[in-house]
Design a protein around this motif. Structure first.
Motif, short mmCIF file in Angstrom:
data_model
loop_
_atom_site.label_atom_id
_atom_site.label_comp_id
_atom_site.label_asym_id
_atom_site.label_seq_id
_atom_site.Cartn_x
_atom_site.Cartn_y
_atom_site.Cartn_z
N VAL A 24 0.84 -1.19 0.00
CA VAL A 24 0.00 0.00 0.00
C VAL A 24 0.87 1.25 0.00
N LEU A 25 0.53 2.19 -0.85
CA LEU A 25 1.15 3.51 -0.87
C LEU A 25 0.22 4.48 -0.16
N ASP A 26 0.72 5.10 0.91
CA ASP A 26 -0.01 6.15 1.61
C ASP A 26 0.64 7.46 1.19
N LEU A 27 0.00 8.15 0.24
CA LEU A 27 0.56 9.35 -0.37
C LEU A 27 0.17 10.59 0.44
N ALA A 28 1.15 11.45 0.70
CA ALA A 28 0.96 12.63 1.56
C ALA A 28 0.45 12.14 2.92
N ALA A 54 7.33 14.70 10.54
CA ALA A 54 6.06 13.99 10.71
C ALA A 54 6.17 12.54 10.28
N ALA A 55 6.84 12.28 9.14
CA ALA A 55 6.82 10.93 8.56
C ALA A 55 7.91 9.99 9.07
N GLU A 63 8.12 1.68 4.84
CA GLU A 63 9.18 2.30 4.08
C GLU A 63 8.79 3.78 3.98
N VAL A 64 9.61 4.67 4.48
CA VAL A 64 9.30 6.09 4.49
C VAL A 64 10.10 6.77 3.38
N VAL A 65 9.40 7.53 2.55
CA VAL A 65 10.02 8.28 1.47
C VAL A 65 9.72 9.76 1.72
N ILE A 66 10.78 10.53 1.97
CA ILE A 66 10.62 11.97 2.16
C ILE A 66 10.84 12.62 0.79
N ASP A 68 9.31 16.02 -1.93
CA ASP A 68 8.42 17.12 -2.29
C ASP A 68 7.74 16.72 -3.59
N ILE A 69 6.58 16.09 -3.50
CA ILE A 69 5.92 15.56 -4.69
C ILE A 69 5.27 16.66 -5.53
N GLU A 70 5.21 17.86 -5.01
CA GLU A 70 4.68 18.98 -5.79
C GLU A 70 5.78 19.72 -6.55
N GLY A 71 6.99 19.74 -5.99
CA GLY A 71 8.05 20.51 -6.60
C GLY A 71 9.18 19.70 -7.19
N GLY A 72 9.19 18.40 -6.92
CA GLY A 72 10.27 17.55 -7.41
C GLY A 72 9.74 16.43 -8.26
N PRO A 73 10.63 15.54 -8.66
CA PRO A 73 10.19 14.41 -9.49
C PRO A 73 9.38 13.41 -8.66
#
Length: 188
Positions: A24-28, A54-55, A63-66, A68-73
């Motif tokens: 499962v991907l929990d986005l934002a 926060a994350a 698995e935590v991925v930090i 910026d999904i709005e400003g980066g790839p």
């Protein structure tokens, strides 16, 4: 800071569709109320958020991925999940990536603010609230089969939302594969 907020009732209502040990991907994901809830049910989580403070405490369950999904790839190119969960978040330029992250046979569970919410509180900018029927249309445009869709006012806290659960069609069984439901009829 520890988040004790309960999971979305939409997620709780539909969690039964997830296969055992679903990816499962929990986005934002924010502080991870859904990440923690799904991990406790045996799911394998990838939690994405730009707020490391926060994350990162979720690293013991996901698995935590930090990023910026709005400003980066897009941080998960080519990765597919049994379910993608998005709540209280909207960034329209990511529609395609979100749809592509849903594996064949996988699920999209999405719930966020809708037009009318600006009369109640934040978010109030049109960039961050869905237009009437938008989530339904986008799900269909992404090639997902909508199983359920709701739009309206919820309470505690009061908010105007749209929410959808949709499934990416699974590939057709190969010729000669065993039938999905019992044996073929005699002589057939």
């Amino acid at each position: 800071m520890h988040d004790t907020s309960p999971p979305s009732d939409w997620l709780v209502r539909w969690a039964h569709v997830l296969p055992p040990a679903a990816r499962v991907l929990d986005l934002a994901c924010g502080r991870g109320r859904h990440t923690k809830w799904l991990a406790a049910r045996g799911c394998r989580l990838t939690a994405v958020d730009r707020d490391a403070a926060a994350a990162e405490p979720l690293a013991h369950v996901a698995e935590v991925v930090i990023a910026d999904i709005e400003g980066g790839p897009w941080p998960l190119p080519g990765r597919r999940f049994d379910a993608v969960i998005v709540t209280n978040y909207l960034w329209r330029p990511l529609w395609r990536e979100i749809g592509e992250a849903v594996a064949p046979g996988g699920w999209l569970l999405y719930e966020t603010f809708s037009a009318g919410h600006e009369r109640i509180g934040r978010p109030s900018r049109p960039d961050f609230v869905l237009q009437p029927g938008e989530l339904l249309r986008v799900s269909q445009t992404l090639g997902l089969d909508v199983v359920a869709y709701e739009s309206g006012q919820l309470s505690e806290p009061v908010r105007i939302v749209q929410r959808v659960i949709a499934r990416r069609p699974a590939p057709a069984p190969e010729a000669g594969a065993p039938p999905l439901f019992g044996s073929p009829p005699a002589g057939g």
